[in-house]
Design a protein around this motif. Structure first.
Motif, mmCIF file in Angstrom:
data_model
loop_
_atom_site.group_PDB
_atom_site.id
_atom_site.type_symbol
_atom_site.label_atom_id
_atom_site.label_comp_id
_atom_site.label_asym_id
_atom_site.label_seq_id
_atom_site.Cartn_x
_atom_site.Cartn_y
_atom_site.Cartn_z
ATOM 1 N N THR A 16 1.113 -11.552 -0.794
ATOM 2 C CA THR A 16 -0.159 -11.569 -1.517
ATOM 3 C C THR A 16 -1.327 -11.464 -0.537
ATOM 4 O O THR A 16 -2.299 -10.739 -0.793
ATOM 5 C CB THR A 16 -0.288 -12.857 -2.357
ATOM 6 O OG1 THR A 16 0.852 -12.954 -3.210
ATOM 7 C CG2 THR A 16 -1.543 -12.828 -3.207
ATOM 8 N N LEU A 42 -4.017 -8.519 -0.781
ATOM 9 C CA LEU A 42 -5.443 -8.805 -0.986
ATOM 10 C C LEU A 42 -6.288 -8.253 0.157
ATOM 11 O O LEU A 42 -7.357 -7.690 -0.064
ATOM 12 C CB LEU A 42 -5.678 -10.305 -1.142
ATOM 13 C CG LEU A 42 -5.193 -10.903 -2.464
ATOM 14 C CD1 LEU A 42 -5.592 -12.360 -2.557
ATOM 15 C CD2 LEU A 42 -5.744 -10.118 -3.657
ATOM 16 N N LEU A 60 -4.908 -1.552 -7.001
ATOM 17 C CA LEU A 60 -4.165 -2.805 -6.839
ATOM 18 C C LEU A 60 -2.685 -2.596 -7.141
ATOM 19 O O LEU A 60 -1.811 -3.133 -6.447
ATOM 20 C CB LEU A 60 -4.761 -3.879 -7.761
ATOM 21 C CG LEU A 60 -4.204 -5.290 -7.622
ATOM 22 C CD1 LEU A 60 -4.315 -5.785 -6.186
ATOM 23 C CD2 LEU A 60 -4.924 -6.250 -8.568
ATOM 24 N N TRP A 98 0.805 -2.995 -4.274
ATOM 25 C CA TRP A 98 2.124 -3.638 -4.354
ATOM 26 C C TRP A 98 3.242 -2.650 -4.084
ATOM 27 O O TRP A 98 4.281 -3.008 -3.534
ATOM 28 C CB TRP A 98 2.313 -4.303 -5.720
ATOM 29 C CG TRP A 98 1.495 -5.554 -5.867
ATOM 30 C CD1 TRP A 98 0.300 -5.675 -6.508
ATOM 31 C CD2 TRP A 98 1.799 -6.840 -5.322
ATOM 32 N NE1 TRP A 98 -0.166 -6.967 -6.408
ATOM 33 C CE2 TRP A 98 0.735 -7.706 -5.690
ATOM 34 C CE3 TRP A 98 2.851 -7.347 -4.558
ATOM 35 C CZ2 TRP A 98 0.708 -9.054 -5.320
ATOM 36 C CZ3 TRP A 98 2.822 -8.687 -4.207
ATOM 37 C CH2 TRP A 98 1.759 -9.526 -4.582
ATOM 38 N N ALA A 116 4.621 -9.863 -9.781
ATOM 39 C CA ALA A 116 3.410 -10.098 -8.986
ATOM 40 C C ALA A 116 2.380 -9.003 -9.266
ATOM 41 O O ALA A 116 1.181 -9.285 -9.436
ATOM 42 C CB ALA A 116 3.751 -10.144 -7.502
ATOM 43 N N SER A 143 -1.149 -9.772 -10.994
ATOM 44 C CA SER A 143 -2.394 -9.528 -10.264
ATOM 45 C C SER A 143 -3.316 -8.621 -11.074
ATOM 46 O O SER A 143 -4.536 -8.792 -11.059
ATOM 47 C CB SER A 143 -2.118 -8.950 -8.881
ATOM 48 O OG SER A 143 -1.464 -7.711 -8.998
ATOM 49 N N ASP A 144 -2.733 -7.677 -11.843
ATOM 50 C CA ASP A 144 -3.557 -6.830 -12.706
ATOM 51 C C ASP A 144 -4.226 -7.657 -13.804
ATOM 52 O O ASP A 144 -5.407 -7.510 -14.074
ATOM 53 C CB ASP A 144 -2.689 -5.727 -13.323
ATOM 54 C CG ASP A 144 -3.507 -4.811 -14.226
ATOM 55 O OD1 ASP A 144 -4.411 -4.123 -13.698
ATOM 56 O OD2 ASP A 144 -3.262 -4.800 -15.444
ATOM 57 N N ILE A 180 -4.873 -10.840 -13.688
ATOM 58 C CA ILE A 180 -5.873 -11.714 -13.079
ATOM 59 C C ILE A 180 -7.154 -10.923 -12.781
ATOM 60 O O ILE A 180 -8.265 -11.388 -13.033
ATOM 61 C CB ILE A 180 -5.321 -12.373 -11.796
ATOM 62 C CG1 ILE A 180 -4.230 -13.379 -12.181
ATOM 63 C CG2 ILE A 180 -6.430 -13.069 -11.011
ATOM 64 C CD1 ILE A 180 -3.411 -13.894 -11.001
ATOM 65 N N LEU A 181 -6.978 -9.689 -12.272
ATOM 66 C CA LEU A 181 -8.152 -8.853 -11.987
ATOM 67 C C LEU A 181 -8.957 -8.593 -13.257
ATOM 68 O O LEU A 181 -10.170 -8.817 -13.305
ATOM 69 C CB LEU A 181 -7.702 -7.524 -11.359
ATOM 70 C CG LEU A 181 -8.812 -6.509 -11.067
ATOM 71 C CD1 LEU A 181 -9.690 -6.987 -9.919
ATOM 72 C CD2 LEU A 181 -8.234 -5.133 -10.746
#
Ligand SMILES: Nc1ncnc2c1ncn2[C@@H]1O[C@H](COP(=O)(O)OP(=O)(O)OP(=O)(O)O)[C@@H](O)[C@H]1O
Ligand SMILES: [Mg+2]
Lengths: 276, 266
Positions: A83, A87, A206, A210, A251, A255-256, A258-259
């Motif tokens: 991560t 990031l 993003l 990954w 993950a 993360s998508d 969360i974005l």
């Protein structure tokens, strides 16, 4: 804003449908392994671990207590390391691509200056960069972050340029006739008006981060989901490979989410992120 | 609706003089088409002038040159004694498609110009609130444009330019996208606002009735690139119907018919 069949119950129905398809895929996977199916591309299902085994291994990977070997309970440390690289690479790509994209989209001269270079570098895939990167950077975290930055940069850039170019000229005229300075036309009108497009670019970038992570971490890295998968392949541990794939997939998905939800939280009710 | 006293909120209540002298506009360089040519017009401070004419005769071109969005290829344009060199806050524009910022609330849209020109936040907020009240949208101040009807959005757009205290208001078919009922209502409101704000207004419309209802003078344009003649002013008709106009009155209809004939003669 909402699709024809809106409302809480309809949304629950659609979620159930999606969940049903997932259950179906896992069910077929289970049957395929049991029946040693051979599919197109010569996919030998018999070589795969069963879903139940994978679930147990995933549990052990996350919380330990099942097999108690070097692999047990290490998920979080791998995930943490990966991560961080995602990031760093993604953040750097966004910090470079958004300002450049805004300027390229708005000013012909900037576009003329950078467009040829962009078009020359963009088609080179990250895989083709790997040998060079290993020679001039060397194995490790820096090489991985560099590859992620490189790969996430172009989708963010192109989406930003496109979004800026599609800002209705009317909005610029409106700002100008209200007495807005040139700098503020860019900052207060062009940037917010292109935000939905920029966010689309960020989401693609993003996701790619990954993808490229596995490529970058396959060399000379101890902690990271990519290195874990690489090691598992060398040890012919198909079950661990599958577990690693699932974790990376989750993950990327998380993360998508969360974005998107993070940005929606910042923007509140402002229509700046396309509804998904 | 109790209207706040607008004159307390604006710095100069008198409108600006608009001077257009032998204006010409050719789109697309030397081999291009002449959209308008030989347009001259002198609009007194505080006057309300409507511009009518068939599609393509150059009404929008004229208005966009006054706004500073397009540069003329010949001739002179002055507003308030100063030559027009680009868009500026002395000339507020109301567009047919509103041109509101969708990511800003009604209140933020209305105070946008004030903030851009350095009015302190509190003062800008007070002025914006007053103009939002004037157009009857106080309850919707925290809504976004996408949540409002077309008529309400156009009210916001009008409040936005009026809050900016322009010397001249330029309106290009501002009510063209509205239904007949809303349109009539907006015409009433615009007349009231115009009397209070005291700005000069140049108002482009396809509706001769609307022009006669609102304006002190009606400018008739004819020609246009498609007709082989550049767009030009063929008539200027004063509207001498007083303040309270009745669209069903005989003198109103007679004037409407007279202007209609001149529009179609071109
Ligand atoms: N940006 C442009 N480039 C080239 N030609 C243009 C441009 N804008 C307008 N024209 C041409 O100039 C002429 C006048 O156009 P204009 O939009 O001013 O007419 P109008 O009177 O406003 O018409 P309408 O009533 O349909 O709005 C038309 O022939 C049009 O095609
Ligand atoms: Mg027009």
């Amino acid at each position: 804003m909402t699709s024809p069949t809106s409302g809480r119950s309809a949304a629950a129905g659609r979620a159930a449908l999606g969940f049903g398809v997932l259950v179906g895929i896992v069910g077929l996977w289970h049957l395929g392994v049991r029946g040693q199916w051979v599919l197109v591309f010569d996919i030998k299902m018999g070589f795969l671990p069963e879903p139940v085994e994978v679930a147990r291994l995933l549990w052990d990977f996350a919380f330990g207590g099942v097999f108690d070997d070097a692999f047990s309970g290490t998920l979080w440390q791998h995930l943490w390391a990966s991560t961080g690289r995602v990031l760093a690479g993604f953040g750097l790509a966004a910090a470079l691509a958004i300002p450049l994209g805004v300027l390229m989209g708005r000013y012909r001269l900037v576009h003329a200056a950078f467009d040829p270079a962009v078009n020359l570098f963009r088609p080179i895939p990250a895989t083709a960069w790997v040998p060079l990167v290993l020679l001039i950077i060397g194995f490790g975290s820096q090489a991985t972050i560099f590859l992620i930055t490189l790969s996430a940069f172009f989708p963010i850039l192109l989406n930003t340029v496109g979004a800026v170019r599609e800002v209705p000229p009317r909005l610029v005229e409106a700002a100008q006739m209200l007495g807005t300075s040139r700098a503020n036309v860019l900052l207060k009108v062009i940037v917010p008006a292109s935000t939905p497009g920029i966010v689309s670019g960020l989401r693609i970038g993003l996701g790619l981060a990954w993808v490229i992570l596995v490529l970058g971490e396959s060399n000379g890295i101890e902690w990271g989901l990519g290195s874990m998968i690489t090691l598992a392949r060398e040890q012919v541990r198909t079950d661990r490979v599958v577990v690693g794939m699932i974790v990376i997939g989750l993950a990327g998905f998380l993360s998508d989410r969360i974005l998107v939800h993070g940005l929606k939280g910042i923007f509140r009710r402002r229509p700046l992120v396309r509804s998904t | 609706m109790s209207a706040p006293d607008l004159s307390r909120l604006t710095r100069h209540t008198e409108g600006g003089r608009v001077l257009v002298d032998d204006l010409g506009k050719r789109y697309g360089g030397a081999g291009g088409v002449d959209a308008v040519a030989g347009v001259s017009l002198d609009i007194a401070p505080g006057e309300f002038v409507a511009v009518v004419g068939a599609s393509g005769c150059g009404k929008s071109t004229l208005l966009r040159i006054l706004a500073g969005f397009e540069a003329p290829t010949r001739g002179r344009v002055e507003v308030g004694g100063r030559p027009v060199t680009g868009p500026g806050p002395d000339r507020g524009v109301v567009f047919q498609d509103y041109g509101l910022f969708p990511w800003l609330t009604v209140a933020e849209n209305v105070r946008f110009g004030l903030r851009q020109r350095g009015t302190p936040r509190r003062r800008a907020g007070q002025i914006a609130d007053a103009f939002i009240e004037v157009v009857g949208l106080t309850r919707f101040a925290d809504r976004f444009p996408g949540e409002l009807s077309g008529g309400m959005q156009q009210r916001v757009a009008i409040a936005r330019v009026l809050a900016n205290d322009p010397a001249v208001l330029l309106m290009d078919e501002p009510f063209g996208a509205l239904d007949a009922l809303t349109r009539t209502q907006m015409q009433h409101e615009l007349r009231r606002l115009y009397r209070e704000a005291g700005t000069t207004v140049v108002f482009v419309t396809h509706s001769i009735e609307e022009a006669v209802y609102l304006a002190d003078r009606v400018v008739v344009m004819t020609g246009g690139a498609a007709k082989g003649v550049p767009g030009h002013i063929s008539d200027v008709v004063p509207v001498l119907l007083g303040e309270d106009r009745d669209v069903n009155a005989a003198d109103f209809n007679a004037l409407e018919r007279q202007i209609s004939e001149r529009v179609h003669a071109g």
